[in-house]
Enzyme design. Structure first.
Site, PDB file in Angstrom:
ATOM      1  N   GLU A 147      -1.194   3.228  -4.424  1.00  0.00           N
ATOM      2  CA  GLU A 147      -0.590   2.342  -5.423  1.00  0.00           C
ATOM      3  C   GLU A 147      -1.405   2.379  -6.716  1.00  0.00           C
ATOM      4  O   GLU A 147      -0.836   2.394  -7.804  1.00  0.00           O
ATOM      5  CB  GLU A 147      -0.499   0.909  -4.893  1.00  0.00           C
ATOM      6  CG  GLU A 147       0.568   0.722  -3.850  1.00  0.00           C
ATOM      7  CD  GLU A 147       0.694  -0.724  -3.392  1.00  0.00           C
ATOM      8  OE1 GLU A 147       0.106  -1.627  -4.027  1.00  0.00           O
ATOM      9  OE2 GLU A 147       1.401  -0.955  -2.396  1.00  0.00           O
ATOM     10  N   ASP A 205       7.264  -2.123  -4.138  1.00  0.00           N
ATOM     11  CA  ASP A 205       5.993  -1.856  -4.808  1.00  0.00           C
ATOM     12  C   ASP A 205       6.138  -1.767  -6.326  1.00  0.00           C
ATOM     13  O   ASP A 205       5.308  -2.309  -7.049  1.00  0.00           O
ATOM     14  CB  ASP A 205       5.369  -0.563  -4.262  1.00  0.00           C
ATOM     15  CG  ASP A 205       4.897  -0.722  -2.825  1.00  0.00           C
ATOM     16  OD1 ASP A 205       4.476  -1.839  -2.448  1.00  0.00           O
ATOM     17  OD2 ASP A 205       4.961   0.269  -2.078  1.00  0.00           O
ATOM     18  N   LYS A 211       4.843   4.524   0.863  1.00  0.00           N
ATOM     19  CA  LYS A 211       4.631   4.412   2.303  1.00  0.00           C
ATOM     20  C   LYS A 211       3.966   5.672   2.830  1.00  0.00           C
ATOM     21  O   LYS A 211       4.247   6.778   2.361  1.00  0.00           O
ATOM     22  CB  LYS A 211       5.963   4.261   3.043  1.00  0.00           C
ATOM     23  CG  LYS A 211       6.512   2.872   3.064  1.00  0.00           C
ATOM     24  CD  LYS A 211       5.716   1.990   3.999  1.00  0.00           C
ATOM     25  CE  LYS A 211       6.245   0.598   4.004  1.00  0.00           C
ATOM     26  NZ  LYS A 211       5.258  -0.419   3.744  1.00  0.00           N
TER      27      LYS A 211
END
Length: 146
Positions: free
Chosen positions: A29, A68, A88
């Site tokens: 992320e 996200d 993911k």
């Protein structure tokens, strides 16, 4: 993927939300956030700032899915698009393999798979209704091109 912390954007005006409270929950992320912050075709972005309702297959009740990323960008033709992106591990992008002997681990993985499927189906429908794109990226995709 246990890397967590606060992201400090170089371009806070591009962040749709509070740019002093951007939290990353993995190094993947963080990598996407850095890319979005710096990329000239990204107009606006946010991380876990909105939710999509879904029904969990585990308890049959409504829940909230916080994707996200939400990204407003110009595509290669210069057309503005909205992408909703989930990050993911590739291992969570397909159903778990049924073992010869049932284990707690298998049941936990099957539960995660079922919940993720419900979230992703809800997100796909939600995005389609708005003419947005829904994408799931894994570690192999993080050369970061949208």
């Amino acid at each position: 993927m246990a890397h967590q912390g606060y992201f400090r954007p170089l371009n806070p005006s591009k962040y749709k939300g509070n740019p002093t409270n951007i939290i990353y929950r993995s190094s993947w992320e963080l990598r996407v956030m850095s890319y979005l912050d710096k990329h000239p075709d990204v107009i606006e972005w946010q991380s876990e700032e909105f939710f999509i309702p879904y029904i969990s297959p585990v308890d049959g009740k409504p829940h909230r899915y916080f994707p996200d990323f939400w990204i407003k960008k110009k595509n290669v033709q210069g057309i503005v698009e909205i992408d909703v992106v989930e990050i993911k591990p590739k291992s969570q992008m397909s159903p778990p393999k049924k073992p010869a002997r049932m284990t707690k681990r298998f049941f936990a993985e099957a539960k995660t798979w079922g919940v993720n499927q419900a979230k992703w189906q809800a997100a796909s429908t939600f995005c389609k209704q708005r003419n947005w794109n829904f994408k799931i990226l894994n570690e192999q995709d993080l050369g970061i091109t949208f």
